[in-house]
Design a protein around this motif. Structure first.
Motif, PDB file in Angstrom:
ATOM      1  N   SER A 131       3.284  -9.795   3.447  1.00 19.25           N
ATOM      2  CA  SER A 131       3.743 -10.766   4.437  1.00 19.25           C
ATOM      3  C   SER A 131       4.300 -12.013   3.754  1.00 19.25           C
ATOM      4  CB  SER A 131       2.594 -11.162   5.360  1.00 19.25           C
ATOM      5  OG  SER A 131       1.631 -11.934   4.658  1.00 19.25           O
ATOM      6  N   LYS A 156       3.065 -14.065   0.373  1.00 17.26           N
ATOM      7  CA  LYS A 156       3.973 -14.337  -0.749  1.00 17.26           C
ATOM      8  C   LYS A 156       3.997 -15.818  -1.092  1.00 17.26           C
ATOM      9  CE  LYS A 156       7.165 -10.464   0.012  1.00 17.26           C
ATOM     10  NZ  LYS A 156       8.514 -10.075   0.455  1.00 17.26           N
ATOM     11  N   ARG A 193       0.391  -1.749  -7.649  1.00 24.55           N
ATOM     12  CA  ARG A 193       1.498  -2.711  -7.488  1.00 24.55           C
ATOM     13  C   ARG A 193       1.989  -3.256  -8.827  1.00 24.55           C
ATOM     14  NH1 ARG A 193       2.875  -4.606  -2.494  1.00 24.55           N
ATOM     15  NH2 ARG A 193       1.560  -3.991  -0.732  1.00 24.55           N
ATOM     16  N   GLN A 222       3.105  -8.533  -9.819  1.00 22.45           N
ATOM     17  CA  GLN A 222       2.946  -7.391  -8.927  1.00 22.45           C
ATOM     18  C   GLN A 222       4.160  -7.200  -8.022  1.00 22.45           C
ATOM     19  OE1 GLN A 222      -1.012  -6.721  -7.095  1.00 22.45           O
ATOM     20  NE2 GLN A 222      -1.575  -8.634  -8.100  1.00 22.45           N
ATOM     21  N   ASN A 223       4.357  -5.961  -7.614  1.00 22.51           N
ATOM     22  CA  ASN A 223       5.361  -5.621  -6.621  1.00 22.51           C
ATOM     23  C   ASN A 223       4.870  -6.115  -5.262  1.00 22.51           C
ATOM     24  OD1 ASN A 223       7.071  -4.404  -4.796  1.00 22.51           O
ATOM     25  ND2 ASN A 223       6.339  -2.324  -5.191  1.00 22.51           N
ATOM     26  N   LEU A 224       5.617  -7.024  -4.625  1.00 21.96           N
ATOM     27  CA  LEU A 224       5.205  -7.612  -3.358  1.00 21.96           C
ATOM     28  C   LEU A 224       5.880  -6.934  -2.171  1.00 21.96           C
ATOM     29  CD1 LEU A 224       5.097 -11.410  -4.264  1.00 21.96           C
ATOM     30  CD2 LEU A 224       3.326  -9.677  -4.509  1.00 21.96           C
ATOM     31  N   ASP A 225       6.305  -5.698  -2.362  1.00 19.06           N
ATOM     32  CA  ASP A 225       6.928  -4.940  -1.284  1.00 19.06           C
ATOM     33  C   ASP A 225       5.980  -4.847  -0.083  1.00 19.06           C
ATOM     34  OD1 ASP A 225       8.782  -3.236   0.023  1.00 19.06           O
ATOM     35  OD2 ASP A 225       7.641  -1.484  -0.639  1.00 19.06           O
ATOM     36  N   ARG A 226       6.498  -5.211   1.095  1.00 26.06           N
ATOM     37  CA  ARG A 226       5.768  -5.134   2.364  1.00 26.06           C
ATOM     38  C   ARG A 226       4.570  -6.088   2.427  1.00 26.06           C
ATOM     39  NH1 ARG A 226       4.775   1.076   2.618  1.00 26.06           N
ATOM     40  NH2 ARG A 226       3.898   0.672   4.695  1.00 26.06           N
ATOM     41  N   GLU A 270      -0.984   5.383   1.800  1.00 23.67           N
ATOM     42  CA  GLU A 270      -0.391   4.330   2.622  1.00 23.67           C
ATOM     43  C   GLU A 270      -1.442   3.297   3.012  1.00 23.67           C
ATOM     44  OE1 GLU A 270       2.483   2.280   4.998  1.00 23.67           O
ATOM     45  OE2 GLU A 270       2.630   3.716   3.353  1.00 23.67           O
TER      46      GLU A 270
END
Length: 501
Positions: free
Chosen positions: A352, A356, A196, A346-350, A323
């Motif tokens: 919750s 976040k 991430r 960090q990349n907080l893609d997907r 995944e």
């Protein structure tokens, strides 16, 4: 030189025993690789599992049940007449003490999974005869904090004193496999951070220490050659390769395989406080280089039969379910703290919404004392939050370099300096070093105002009062420079305030 002790075991006979092997809890980092090797050796493999599983190999049979249910294991043993049992279960001291004698009766050869963490510190190469932590507690009482390592040694001792000696003790070192990649004090956490975009931290007491990481597939190969092997009965084996690296070298290899970026080296006490892994860290700061000549002699294996660290990591990574790995559960408060220390996000893609919120709320609280916030850490300075205090650690990096040597504290929105007005800057600072320094205000775009030079005493709570007239309306930061702090040490800032006079 490792010496094989001669152990006489009554009724040990390949002729009378079936070629059945039981793996108790054998679906983990090592067990997942072991059954194919055993099938290749001519065994039929039975594997206990809590969940229902299906096998694509007629020689691999899954048995659904609780591997700690001793009555169930006794029934399986009576039905299948196992020649060997490889026990991957984790037991408390009381659990193992209650059952070890019975476990020894369930097969011709019982494999106990101990751990390299049972072993004490060695400056030379570690052998099976090297002292364990349990053996040297009088000299090194701090080893008692590694409860896992001590427990494994106590369980080994029970087997050594058992009424029958049909056991084989295995001591794997740090072991990685598909979906599980140990680094530092934890399992997957640092490689998860890497996926991430997060930076990585290590302890200053680890960075130059040697360690041995082994591919689970290689450990499985080693075990397969010990099963039904008369020379392995009543013996202890360090199931490891002879390849070792410093943690700095490991981080370089992880960078090539995963893109991992070691950004910050923390004082060990801060690393332990942050990770909350005191027991593991007792071990990680010890030298871990192994002599595996006993293993090679008994199994007939050669070092060339094993993967290098880089090759093993690469293979396991390519076989990982990305995944599932990417979406693994995380402690987002901890992640925010490490992102702050490494100046990464960090990349907080997907991720919750709740996670976040935890992440951003934690970031907002970090690096804050009163209305001042640390901008970022760098190679000269590391910042960490201690309750309501701010700790600034001056690293050992030489301050003669060309890069930025400042540690900057952003002035909170509640404070506005006005050009030509008089102010009082108050600082409460404890320090582990004695020095003189010149605090200064600056704007991120370049304007600077230096204040009067200050002296701080070692181990005192220094109350500094600094009068100044602001020469700009635009100051955004209060800063210190590493060139004033030649020695490595800590500054604990308990309070800061700027008041008009």
């Amino acid at each position: 030189m490792n010496i094989i002790k001669k152990v006489i075991v009554k009724n040990y006979s390949k002729v009378n025993a079936m070629k059945n092997v039981l793996l108790v809890g054998g679906t983990g980092a090592i067990g997942q690789y072991l059954s194919p090797f055993l099938v290749k050796e001519g065994f039929t493999v039975y594997i206990t599992s809590r969940s229902e599983r299906k096998s694509n190999d007629k020689n691999v049979i899954y048995l659904q049940g609780n591997g700690k249910d001793l009555a169930w294991l006794e029934k399986l043993s009576a039905d299948y007449k196992f020649i060997s049992i490889v026990d991957f279960m984790m037991y408390s001291s009381d659990e193992f003490k209650e059952r070890y004698e019975k476990l020894l009766t369930l097969s011709k050869q019982y494999f106990f999974l101990s751990s390299y963490r049972a072993l004490a510190d060695e400056t030379a190469y570690i052998t099976e005869e090297s002292p364990r932590k349990l053996d040297v507690l009088d000299k090194y009482p701090e080893f008692s904090a590694d409860t896992y390592g001590i427990r494994k040694a106590e369980e080994e001792e029970l087997l050594h004193n058992a009424s029958t000696q049909n056991w084989t003790i295995l001591r794997p070192s740090m072991t990685f496999s598909r979906g599980r990649f140990q680094f530092g004090a934890s399992d997957n956490n640092d490689v998860l951070r890497t996926t991430r975009g997060g930076g990585i931290i290590l302890s200053d007491q680890m960075i130059n220490q040697s360690t041995t990481l082994v591919y689970g597939k290689d450990v499985a190969l080693m075990i397969s050659k010990l099963v039904d092997n008369q020379r392995a009965i009543g013996q202890v084996f360090n199931v490891v390769t002879s390849e070792s690296h410093t943690w700095q070298e490991v981080s370089d290899i992880y960078h090539k395989v995963f893109g991992l970026k070691l950004k910050t080296v923390l004082p060990n006490q801060d690393y332990v406080a942050l990770t909350k892994l005191e027991g593991a860290m007792i071990d990680r700061v010890l030298s871990r280089k192994f002599d595996n000549s006993k293993l090679l002699d008994v199994t007939g294996l050669k070092e060339s039969d094993f993967h290098s660290l880089a090759d093993g990591l690469t293979e396991a990574w390519h076989e990982t379910d990305f995944e599932r790995f990417f979406m693994a559960r995380r402690n987002w408060e901890y992640e925010a703290k490490v992102d702050f220390l490494t100046d990464t996000r960090q990349n907080l893609d997907r991720v919750s919404l709740r996670s976040k919120i935890i992440y951003f709320d934690t970031l907002a609280k970090l690096g804050k004392v009163d209305d001042f916030y640390v901008r970022e850490s760098n190679g000269y300075w590391q910042a960490s939050q201690l309750d309501n205090h701010l700790k600034l650690h001056r690293t050992k990096k030489d301050s003669s370099g060309p890069d930025n040597r400042w540690i900057s504290l952003k002035i909170g929105d509640s404070i506005r300096l006005k050009k030509g007005f008089n102010y009082l800057l108050s600082l409460s600072i404890s320090s582990t070093i004695e020095t003189e320094f010149t605090p200064f205000f600056h704007v991120r775009t370049g304007s600077i105002q230096s204040l009067d030079r200050q002296k701080i005493n070692k181990d005192d709570k220094n109350q500094l009062k600094i009068n100044f007239k602001a020469n700009s309306d635009d100051f955004t930061d209060l800063a210190f420079t590493a060139t004033d702090f030649i020695e490595s040490g800590d500054l604990i800032i308990e309070s800061i305030s700027i008041d008009p006079e």
